[in-house]
Design a protein around this motif. Structure first.
Motif, PDB file in Angstrom:
ATOM      1  N   ALA A  34       0.790  -1.079  -0.058  1.00  0.00           N
ATOM      2  CA  ALA A  34       0.157  -0.107  -0.072  1.00  0.00           C
ATOM      3  C   ALA A  34       0.937   1.172   0.208  1.00  0.00           C
ATOM      4  N   SER A  35       0.334   2.244  -0.383  1.00  0.00           N
ATOM      5  CA  SER A  35       0.972   3.626  -0.258  1.00  0.00           C
ATOM      6  C   SER A  35       1.473   4.007   1.202  1.00  0.00           C
ATOM      7  N   GLN A  36       2.164   4.898   1.050  1.00  0.00           N
ATOM      8  CA  GLN A  36       2.762   5.191   2.438  1.00  0.00           C
ATOM      9  C   GLN A  36       1.808   5.765   3.339  1.00  0.00           C
ATOM     10  N   LEU A  37       0.923   6.607   2.752  1.00  0.00           N
ATOM     11  CA  LEU A  37      -0.231   7.107   3.255  1.00  0.00           C
ATOM     12  C   LEU A  37      -1.164   6.145   3.734  1.00  0.00           C
ATOM     13  N   ASP A  38      -1.645   5.153   2.912  1.00  0.00           N
ATOM     14  CA  ASP A  38      -2.536   4.104   3.263  1.00  0.00           C
ATOM     15  C   ASP A  38      -1.818   3.374   4.625  1.00  0.00           C
ATOM     16  N   MET A  39      -0.377   2.964   4.440  1.00  0.00           N
ATOM     17  CA  MET A  39       0.072   2.504   5.319  1.00  0.00           C
ATOM     18  C   MET A  39      -0.002   3.090   6.686  1.00  0.00           C
ATOM     19  N   ASP A  40      -0.070   4.655   6.728  1.00  0.00           N
ATOM     20  CA  ASP A  40      -0.167   5.391   8.211  1.00  0.00           C
ATOM     21  C   ASP A  40      -1.578   5.552   8.722  1.00  0.00           C
ATOM     22  N   ILE A  41      -2.629   5.697   7.642  1.00  0.00           N
ATOM     23  CA  ILE A  41      -3.960   5.925   8.068  1.00  0.00           C
ATOM     24  C   ILE A  41      -4.879   4.821   8.182  1.00  0.00           C
ATOM     25  N   CYS A  42      -4.756   3.563   7.281  1.00  0.00           N
ATOM     26  CA  CYS A  42      -6.094   2.912   7.326  1.00  0.00           C
ATOM     27  C   CYS A  42      -5.140   1.526   7.447  1.00  0.00           C
ATOM     28  N   CYS A  43      -6.199   0.501   7.240  1.00  0.00           N
ATOM     29  CA  CYS A  43      -5.702  -1.019   7.671  1.00  0.00           C
ATOM     30  C   CYS A  43      -5.023  -1.728   6.354  1.00  0.00           C
ATOM     31  N   LEU A  44      -5.308  -1.027   5.003  1.00  0.00           N
ATOM     32  CA  LEU A  44      -4.793  -1.719   3.851  1.00  0.00           C
ATOM     33  C   LEU A  44      -3.164  -1.797   3.939  1.00  0.00           C
ATOM     34  N   VAL A  45      -2.900  -3.325   3.548  1.00  0.00           N
ATOM     35  CA  VAL A  45      -1.476  -3.569   3.614  1.00  0.00           C
ATOM     36  C   VAL A  45      -0.912  -3.890   2.392  1.00  0.00           C
ATOM     37  N   ALA A  46      -1.633  -4.451   1.483  1.00  0.00           N
ATOM     38  CA  ALA A  46      -0.906  -4.668  -0.091  1.00  0.00           C
ATOM     39  C   ALA A  46      -2.193  -5.225  -1.009  1.00  0.00           C
ATOM     40  N   SER A  47      -1.900  -5.408  -2.104  1.00  0.00           N
ATOM     41  CA  SER A  47      -2.921  -5.476  -3.145  1.00  0.00           C
ATOM     42  C   SER A  47      -2.018  -6.502  -4.320  1.00  0.00           C
ATOM     43  N   GLN A  48      -3.051  -7.184  -5.059  1.00  0.00           N
ATOM     44  CA  GLN A  48      -2.291  -7.908  -6.060  1.00  0.00           C
ATOM     45  C   GLN A  48      -3.512  -7.997  -7.328  1.00  0.00           C
ATOM     46  N   ASP A  49      -2.974  -7.885  -8.409  1.00  0.00           N
ATOM     47  CA  ASP A  49      -4.097  -7.887  -9.490  1.00  0.00           C
ATOM     48  C   ASP A  49      -4.104  -9.398 -10.111  1.00  0.00           C
ATOM     49  N   TYR A  50      -5.215  -9.654 -10.658  1.00  0.00           N
ATOM     50  CA  TYR A  50      -5.253 -10.858 -11.296  1.00  0.00           C
ATOM     51  C   TYR A  50      -6.079 -10.775 -12.462  1.00  0.00           C
ATOM     52  N   GLU A  51      -5.457 -11.747 -13.519  1.00  0.00           N
ATOM     53  CA  GLU A  51      -6.135 -11.491 -14.944  1.00  0.00           C
ATOM     54  C   GLU A  51      -7.379 -12.347 -14.760  1.00  0.00           C
ATOM     55  N   THR A  52      -8.212 -11.810 -15.378  1.00  0.00           N
ATOM     56  CA  THR A  52      -9.671 -12.760 -15.414  1.00  0.00           C
ATOM     57  C   THR A  52     -10.280 -12.438 -16.722  1.00  0.00           C
ATOM     58  N   ALA A  53     -11.440 -13.007 -16.684  1.00  0.00           N
ATOM     59  CA  ALA A  53     -12.225 -13.130 -18.174  1.00  0.00           C
ATOM     60  C   ALA A  53     -12.799 -11.818 -18.382  1.00  0.00           C
ATOM     61  N   VAL A  54     -12.809 -11.047 -17.496  1.00  0.00           N
ATOM     62  CA  VAL A  54     -13.513  -9.606 -17.590  1.00  0.00           C
ATOM     63  C   VAL A  54     -12.735  -8.616 -17.249  1.00  0.00           C
ATOM     64  N   GLY A  55     -11.251  -8.778 -17.532  1.00  0.00           N
ATOM     65  CA  GLY A  55     -10.167  -7.868 -17.251  1.00  0.00           C
ATOM     66  C   GLY A  55      -9.488  -8.036 -15.856  1.00  0.00           C
ATOM     67  N   ILE A  56      -8.642  -7.181 -15.592  1.00  0.00           N
ATOM     68  CA  ILE A  56      -7.860  -6.957 -14.312  1.00  0.00           C
ATOM     69  C   ILE A  56      -9.056  -6.872 -13.027  1.00  0.00           C
ATOM     70  N   LYS A  57      -8.651  -7.884 -12.183  1.00  0.00           N
ATOM     71  CA  LYS A  57      -9.385  -7.425 -10.723  1.00  0.00           C
ATOM     72  C   LYS A  57      -8.490  -7.625  -9.623  1.00  0.00           C
ATOM     73  N   THR A  58      -8.623  -7.039  -8.730  1.00  0.00           N
ATOM     74  CA  THR A  58      -7.727  -6.594  -7.490  1.00  0.00           C
ATOM     75  C   THR A  58      -8.110  -7.288  -6.115  1.00  0.00           C
ATOM     76  N   ALA A  59      -7.174  -7.813  -5.980  1.00  0.00           N
ATOM     77  CA  ALA A  59      -7.443  -8.547  -4.340  1.00  0.00           C
ATOM     78  C   ALA A  59      -6.723  -7.614  -3.493  1.00  0.00           C
ATOM     79  N   THR A  60      -7.144  -7.270  -2.249  1.00  0.00           N
ATOM     80  CA  THR A  60      -6.513  -6.466  -1.111  1.00  0.00           C
ATOM     81  C   THR A  60      -6.489  -7.197   0.187  1.00  0.00           C
ATOM     82  N   LEU A  61      -5.249  -6.978   0.928  1.00  0.00           N
ATOM     83  CA  LEU A  61      -4.957  -7.552   2.070  1.00  0.00           C
ATOM     84  C   LEU A  61      -4.813  -6.439   3.022  1.00  0.00           C
ATOM     85  N   SER A  62      -5.582  -6.411   4.383  1.00  0.00           N
ATOM     86  CA  SER A  62      -5.613  -5.650   5.324  1.00  0.00           C
ATOM     87  C   SER A  62      -5.214  -6.159   6.699  1.00  0.00           C
ATOM     88  N   LEU A  63      -4.699  -5.570   7.501  1.00  0.00           N
ATOM     89  CA  LEU A  63      -4.542  -5.629   8.719  1.00  0.00           C
ATOM     90  C   LEU A  63      -5.338  -5.303   9.822  1.00  0.00           C
TER      91      LEU A  63
END
Length: 126
Positions: A34-63
């Protein structure tokens, strides 16, 4: 501004330290921190893009803070549902950086398995 217990918890030095350890381990496995701002102010830690039949979709992980430590939780929307709603990693307060590093790969295997079972991802993988 009134602060909730969760808001106070994510500002704690212990929370930030664990979050940083997790982010480093996730990046080592190809996730984007996650961006430094997100690391500082919210629970978001990281994301990962996955290719799908409908385009790119993103998974997120939060602490998320818990009474006995933390919980790493995922979010990946498919057909209006979070397919990662039952996929999490409990991180007790006394877990070391080394123990976290040992647990992350197994957790990410579960995340990939659940994402790969989602409808659009399954179609893409055929």
């Amino acid at each position: 501004m009134k602060h909730t217990p969760a808001h106070i918890a994510i500002q704690a030095p212990e929370y930030k330290a664990v979050k940083q350890v997790i982010a480093v381990n996730l990046m080592a496995h190809g996730w984007t921190a996650a961006s430094q701002l997100d690391m500082d102010i919210c629970c978001l830690v990281a994301s990962q893009d996955y290719e799908t039949a409908v385009g790119i979709k993103t998974a997120t992980l939060s602490l998320e803070p818990r009474s006995e430590g933390f919980q790493l939780v995922g979010n990946y929307q498919s057909e209006g549902n979070n397919v990662l709603s039952t996929t999490w990693l409990n991180i007790p307060s006394d877990m070391t950086s080394e123990q976290i590093a040992e647990k992350v790969p197994e957790f990410l295997e579960k995340v990939d398995r659940e994402v790969n079972r989602s409808y659009a991802r399954r179609l893409f993988l055929l």
